[in-house]
Scaffold this motif. Structure first.
Motif, short mmCIF file in Angstrom:
data_model
loop_
_atom_site.label_atom_id
_atom_site.label_comp_id
_atom_site.label_asym_id
_atom_site.label_seq_id
_atom_site.Cartn_x
_atom_site.Cartn_y
_atom_site.Cartn_z
N ALA A 54 0.59 -1.08 0.19
CA ALA A 54 -0.18 -0.31 0.69
C ALA A 54 0.85 1.69 0.07
O ALA A 54 0.91 1.73 -0.78
CB ALA A 54 -1.19 -0.01 1.11
N THR A 55 1.97 1.41 0.93
CA THR A 55 3.15 1.85 1.01
C THR A 55 3.29 2.54 -0.51
O THR A 55 3.00 3.51 -0.99
CB THR A 55 4.13 2.21 1.90
N LEU A 75 -2.57 -7.89 -7.00
CA LEU A 75 -1.60 -7.25 -5.43
C LEU A 75 -2.57 -6.61 -5.19
O LEU A 75 -2.43 -6.15 -3.74
CB LEU A 75 -0.74 -7.07 -6.50
N THR A 76 -3.41 -6.09 -5.63
CA THR A 76 -4.42 -4.91 -5.01
C THR A 76 -5.20 -5.65 -4.25
O THR A 76 -5.47 -5.01 -3.16
CB THR A 76 -5.26 -4.38 -6.43
N ASP A 77 -5.71 -6.91 -4.26
CA ASP A 77 -6.23 -7.56 -3.43
C ASP A 77 -5.51 -8.27 -2.54
O ASP A 77 -6.39 -8.16 -1.24
CB ASP A 77 -7.35 -8.53 -4.30
N PHE A 78 -4.45 -8.41 -3.06
CA PHE A 78 -3.79 -9.13 -1.60
C PHE A 78 -3.80 -8.08 -0.53
O PHE A 78 -3.40 -8.59 0.66
CB PHE A 78 -1.94 -8.99 -2.81
N ALA A 79 -3.11 -6.80 -1.15
CA ALA A 79 -3.15 -5.94 -0.17
C ALA A 79 -3.94 -5.82 0.64
O ALA A 79 -4.07 -5.23 2.04
CB ALA A 79 -2.88 -4.16 -0.66
N GLY A 80 -5.16 -6.29 0.90
CA GLY A 80 -6.15 -6.19 1.31
C GLY A 80 -7.40 -4.74 2.65
O GLY A 80 -7.18 -4.88 3.04
N GLY A 81 -7.27 -3.95 1.95
CA GLY A 81 -6.92 -2.79 2.15
C GLY A 81 -6.50 -2.03 3.18
O GLY A 81 -6.59 -1.23 3.98
N ALA A 82 -5.34 -2.50 3.05
CA ALA A 82 -3.66 -1.65 3.90
C ALA A 82 -3.60 -0.18 3.83
O ALA A 82 -3.81 0.03 1.97
CB ALA A 82 -2.36 -2.86 3.91
N VAL A 83 -3.62 0.88 4.33
CA VAL A 83 -3.37 1.66 4.22
C VAL A 83 -1.33 2.18 3.96
O VAL A 83 -0.70 1.53 5.11
CB VAL A 83 -3.60 2.88 5.68
N PRO A 84 -1.26 3.05 3.99
CA PRO A 84 -0.09 3.79 3.55
C PRO A 84 0.68 3.89 4.98
O PRO A 84 0.41 4.43 5.59
CB PRO A 84 0.56 4.82 2.91
N VAL A 85 2.04 3.59 5.38
CA VAL A 85 2.87 3.27 6.50
C VAL A 85 3.52 5.07 5.85
O VAL A 85 3.87 5.29 5.12
CB VAL A 85 3.37 3.12 6.31
N THR A 86 4.31 6.14 7.20
CA THR A 86 4.16 7.43 6.97
C THR A 86 5.23 7.16 8.79
O THR A 86 4.48 6.17 9.22
CB THR A 86 3.27 8.22 7.92
N ASP A 87 6.37 8.21 8.39
CA ASP A 87 7.02 7.98 9.31
C ASP A 87 5.91 8.17 11.08
O ASP A 87 6.67 7.38 11.78
CB ASP A 87 7.78 9.70 9.12
N ALA A 88 5.02 8.81 11.12
CA ALA A 88 4.12 8.72 11.87
C ALA A 88 4.10 7.93 12.33
O ALA A 88 3.93 7.32 14.02
CB ALA A 88 3.52 9.84 12.69
N ALA A 89 3.28 6.74 11.90
CA ALA A 89 2.70 5.53 12.58
C ALA A 89 3.94 4.01 12.04
O ALA A 89 3.23 3.19 12.50
CB ALA A 89 1.30 5.13 11.62
N ALA A 90 4.70 4.66 11.44
CA ALA A 90 6.11 3.09 11.23
C ALA A 90 6.29 2.59 12.17
O ALA A 90 7.21 2.99 13.12
CB ALA A 90 7.57 3.29 10.16
N VAL A 91 6.50 0.91 11.92
CA VAL A 91 7.18 -0.12 12.52
C VAL A 91 7.91 -1.02 12.21
O VAL A 91 8.05 -1.32 10.66
CB VAL A 91 6.05 -0.71 13.74
N ALA A 92 9.07 -1.26 12.81
CA ALA A 92 9.96 -2.13 12.23
C ALA A 92 8.94 -3.06 11.24
O ALA A 92 7.89 -3.41 12.23
CB ALA A 92 11.29 -2.57 12.75
N SER A 93 9.89 -4.31 10.51
CA SER A 93 9.54 -5.51 10.77
C SER A 93 9.42 -6.57 11.03
O SER A 93 10.29 -6.57 12.19
CB SER A 93 10.51 -5.60 9.01
N PRO A 94 8.83 -7.59 11.59
CA PRO A 94 8.68 -8.50 12.56
C PRO A 94 9.59 -8.94 11.91
O PRO A 94 10.44 -9.49 11.51
CB PRO A 94 6.89 -9.75 12.13
#
Length: 287
Positions: free
Chosen positions: A201-202, A260-279
């Motif tokens: 999404a990002t 690919l859009t369907d796979f993203a499943g409505g995820a929203v773009p990540v911003t600096d304010a909300a970003a977290v490290a990958s698992p």
């Protein structure tokens, strides 16, 4: 920081050294005379064959290699930026397959760079410059519109740092790319694939064309693994990417367009304010 050599395999010894990212090990490949695998704290990072830098062993590196191969007509030099260096595997691949290319590598871990340069020296005249700074800071120093290709393959403690996952980070990638240039990112995730969906999404918020190269079992959320996200403002070479990915030793699938859009499943773009490290990967991944 000290270096020790141990674990003899024939006439070649492994190299073990403490670097900023943890314990680095260079393990000789039993099947290839001058090939090595780099591990950090037991996690495989890179494989390099000094006799054949065009050989890519790791699944995700082969997929990044496909992107390199299709970034310009075969053999044509390119200007490439590598965020994350490891053993400089992909930079060596570009130098071998596209002579006279000019490359910038940004690898934060200066002791790791020193270890790799000493034990796995680059070919003379390879035109590879290595900077030991933070990946985003190094990217900001790349001139506007300089790069044909930007590759992001940055892991700290086996996780991609949060500040390399946002739309603001991709704004810097776009600034550094030439019009029609390619961006490729090595992403790691496992079920429920929240990080991967968010990264799609990002990228979709900043690039017109996307494709995802991955093992079908990873895409189905059955195991933790790597996926390569490719993005550009121009149409991607989807047919050739699909053919090459499907013919890999570990065949993969290429998703693009509506699937690919369907796979993203409505995820929203990540911003600096909300970003977290990958698992973090489960311990079983490296057993």
């Amino acid at each position: 920081m000290g270096k020790s050599r141990n674990a003899r395999r024939g006439a070649v010894e492994s190299v073990v050294e403490t670097v900023d990212g943890g314990l680095a090990e260079l393990i000789p490949d039993r099947d290839r005379a001058r090939a090595w695998t780099l591990l950090i704290d037991g996690a495989p990072q890179s494989h390099v064959d000094l006799d054949d830098p065009g050989y890519l062993s790791f699944e995700y590196q082969r997929r990044l290699g496909h992107v390199v191969d299709l970034a310009a007509p075969a053999g044509r030099p390119i200007q490439a930026v590598h965020l994350g260096g490891g053993a400089l595997t992909l930079a060596r691949y570009v130098a071998a397959t596209r002579p006279r290319s000019t490359q910038q590598v940004v690898e934060f871990d200066a002791p790791l760079v020193q270890l790799v340069r000493r034990e796995l020296p680059l070919e003379p005249g390879a035109r590879i410059r290595v900077r030991s700074v933070d990946a985003r800071e190094g990217l900001m120093k790349v001139p506007d519109g300089w790069a044909d290709l930007v590759v992001a393959d940055v892991f700290s403690g086996a996780r991609t740092p949060a500040h390399l996952t946002s739309t603001e980070f991709l704004d810097e990638v776009r600034r550094a790319l030439k019009p029609g240039g390619l961006y490729a990112a090595n992403l790691a995730d496992g079920p429920p694939l929240t990080h991967l969906r968010g990264q799609i999404a990002t990228a979709a918020a900043r690039f017109a064309e996307l494709a995802l190269l991955a093992d079908p079992t990873v895409l189905r959320g059955r195991r933790f693994g790597n996926a390569v996200l490719v993005a550009s403002d121009r149409p991607l070479p989807l047919a050739e990417l699909t053919r090459r990915t499907a013919s890999d030793p570990h065949p993969g699938r290429v998703e693009h367009g509506r699937p690919l859009t369907d796979f993203a499943g409505g995820a929203v773009p990540v911003t600096d304010a909300a970003a977290v490290a990958s698992p973090a990967p489960p311990a079983s991944v490296f057993r």
